[in-house]
Enzyme design. Structure first.
Site, mmCIF file in Angstrom:
data_model
loop_
_atom_site.group_PDB
_atom_site.id
_atom_site.type_symbol
_atom_site.label_atom_id
_atom_site.label_comp_id
_atom_site.label_asym_id
_atom_site.label_seq_id
_atom_site.Cartn_x
_atom_site.Cartn_y
_atom_site.Cartn_z
ATOM 1 N N GLY A 47 30.162 2.159 1.290
ATOM 2 C CA GLY A 47 30.590 1.382 0.137
ATOM 3 C C GLY A 47 31.667 0.376 0.544
ATOM 4 O O GLY A 47 31.370 -0.690 1.057
ATOM 5 N N SER A 119 28.676 2.439 8.036
ATOM 6 C CA SER A 119 29.199 1.312 7.274
ATOM 7 C C SER A 119 30.659 1.587 6.908
ATOM 8 O O SER A 119 31.441 1.952 7.784
ATOM 9 C CB SER A 119 28.312 1.054 6.056
ATOM 10 O OG SER A 119 28.574 -0.202 5.491
ATOM 11 N N TRP A 120 31.058 1.455 5.644
ATOM 12 C CA TRP A 120 32.435 1.801 5.279
ATOM 13 C C TRP A 120 32.758 3.232 5.687
ATOM 14 O O TRP A 120 33.887 3.535 6.084
ATOM 15 C CB TRP A 120 32.668 1.631 3.785
ATOM 16 C CG TRP A 120 33.869 2.403 3.307
ATOM 17 C CD1 TRP A 120 33.880 3.573 2.601
ATOM 18 C CD2 TRP A 120 35.254 2.078 3.563
ATOM 19 N NE1 TRP A 120 35.174 3.996 2.390
ATOM 20 C CE2 TRP A 120 36.039 3.101 2.967
ATOM 21 C CE3 TRP A 120 35.894 1.045 4.226
ATOM 22 C CZ2 TRP A 120 37.425 3.106 3.020
ATOM 23 C CZ3 TRP A 120 37.289 1.035 4.286
ATOM 24 C CH2 TRP A 120 38.037 2.068 3.675
ATOM 25 N N ASP A 277 21.852 -6.354 12.702
ATOM 26 C CA ASP A 277 22.656 -6.012 11.529
ATOM 27 C C ASP A 277 23.487 -7.237 11.149
ATOM 28 O O ASP A 277 24.501 -7.535 11.783
ATOM 29 C CB ASP A 277 23.566 -4.822 11.861
ATOM 30 C CG ASP A 277 24.355 -4.325 10.659
ATOM 31 O OD1 ASP A 277 24.500 -5.077 9.679
ATOM 32 O OD2 ASP A 277 24.845 -3.178 10.713
ATOM 33 N N HIS A 305 21.246 -3.252 9.219
ATOM 34 C CA HIS A 305 22.287 -2.418 8.613
ATOM 35 C C HIS A 305 21.704 -1.186 7.929
ATOM 36 O O HIS A 305 22.339 -0.129 7.913
ATOM 37 C CB HIS A 305 23.076 -3.249 7.605
ATOM 38 C CG HIS A 305 24.383 -2.641 7.219
ATOM 39 N ND1 HIS A 305 25.477 -2.601 8.067
ATOM 40 C CD2 HIS A 305 24.789 -2.026 6.068
ATOM 41 C CE1 HIS A 305 26.489 -2.003 7.463
ATOM 42 N NE2 HIS A 305 26.105 -1.646 6.263
#
Length: 331
Positions: A47, A119-120, A277, A305
């Protein structure tokens, strides 16, 4: 548990769950599944503000892992929810999320755990592990990010060189932004997400998600759009949390996580990153792997991604390998 190499593990349900009081009026949802006596592992979602999903459970052998999942502050089943404009975002910061993870570990009586997320989620994993390396046994990260301001600038401005039409719409969504600088644009979106006017918040949410989907539009995705396809309440929480974090540089010093990667010495890590990505270019994973002595980087050609079958195979292989290995000597 036996499975084919290309298959995830069968769906499983939690055997335990609850709401952890982490202070400042926040309750964090958590759940545990798999083997109560298995190797502890924590799933750290992306996120920021995506919330945990049952899909992540299926990467872990339920006979060998005790898998913990949680919803970070303000999203998923945690309360108060960021989609509610009355929720005070001052109490949602990187340091607080790290403290929440440590409090959850202590609450569940876990000495150390494997960390998994991308990711986050990879930023939060690295920040936690560099602060509490003695609590981390191994790390597996698909889609590496460290949320440097340079990475944020690429995602919300630089990628506009590839998707100029979509970026122009993203920029037009906040005409009040003082300039085209990423910091000004993100701050303007963050202010809109604090508006008492539901229409203003919904318009900002729609524009933000349209841009995020554009960046991922060249990747194979058979489901709904990754951002716009979320339920309305979840979309608003995601955009409010993302704009809040990224407009503050995630409260991290520039280069902090790569600069301090030496603190991860002795922690085995597997980094899996798609060469194409566009949301988080490969250079970050490459630089992290060079700075982290015990990390191995697998680059997936033709992937982005969102990953894909080859990414899933690499993650499954890493988690299966770690499930069969004894903890590092430092434990």
């Amino acid at each position: 548990m036996d499975r084919e190499p290309d298959e995830k593990y069968p769906p499983i349900e939690p055997y335990e769950h609850g709401m952890l009081d982490v202070g400042e009026g926040n309750l964090v949802y958590w759940e545990v599944c798999g083997n109560p006596r298995g190797r502890p592992a924590l799933v750290v979602h992306g996120g920021p503000g995506s919330g945990c999903t049952d899909r992540s459970r299926r990467y872990f052998d339920p006979d060998r892992y005790r898998v913990v999942l949680f919803d970070q502050r303000g999203c998923g089943r945690s309360t108060p929810h960021a989609s509610d404009p009355a929720t005070d975002m001052r109490f949602n910061t990187t340091d607080r999320l790290i403290a929440d993870m440590e409090r959850l570990r202590d609450h569940l009586g876990i000495g150390n755990w494997l960390l998994y997320g991308g990711s986050w989620g990879s930023t939060l994993i690295l920040a936690y592990a560099e602060q509490y390396p003695e609590r981390v046994s191994q790390i597996v990260i698909p889609a590496v990010t460290t949320t440097r301001r340079s990475e944020i600038d690429w995602l919300y401005r630089g990628a506009g060189r590839i998707f100029p039409e979509a970026w122009d719409l993203f920029r037009v969504g906040v005409p009040e932004a003082r300039s085209d600088a990423t910091a000004d644009i993100l701050a303007a979106y963050a202010r809109r997400m604090e508006s008492p006017d539901a229409g203003v918040r919904e318009r900002a949410t729609t524009d933000w998600c349209a841009w995020e989907d554009a960046v991922l539009s060249q990747e194979t995705n058979t489901g709904p759009p990754p951002y716009s396809g979320r339920p309305g309440r979840a979309r608003q929480a995601l955009v409010r949390i993302c704009s809040h974090y990224f407009s503050h540089g995630a409260w991290l010093e520039e280069e902090q996580l790569i600069r301090d990667a030496g603190r991860l010495a002795g922690i085995p890590g597997v980094l899996v990153h798609g060469r194409f990505d566009l949301g988080g270019p490969l250079i970050t994973a490459w630089e992290l792997a060079k700075a982290w002595p015990d990390a191995e980087l697998t680059v997936i050609d033709g992937s982005g991604h969102l990953g894909g079958p080859a990414t899933s195979r690499a993650v499954l292989a890493a988690l299966d390998r770690f499930a069969h290995q004894p903890p590092p000597d430092r434990f």
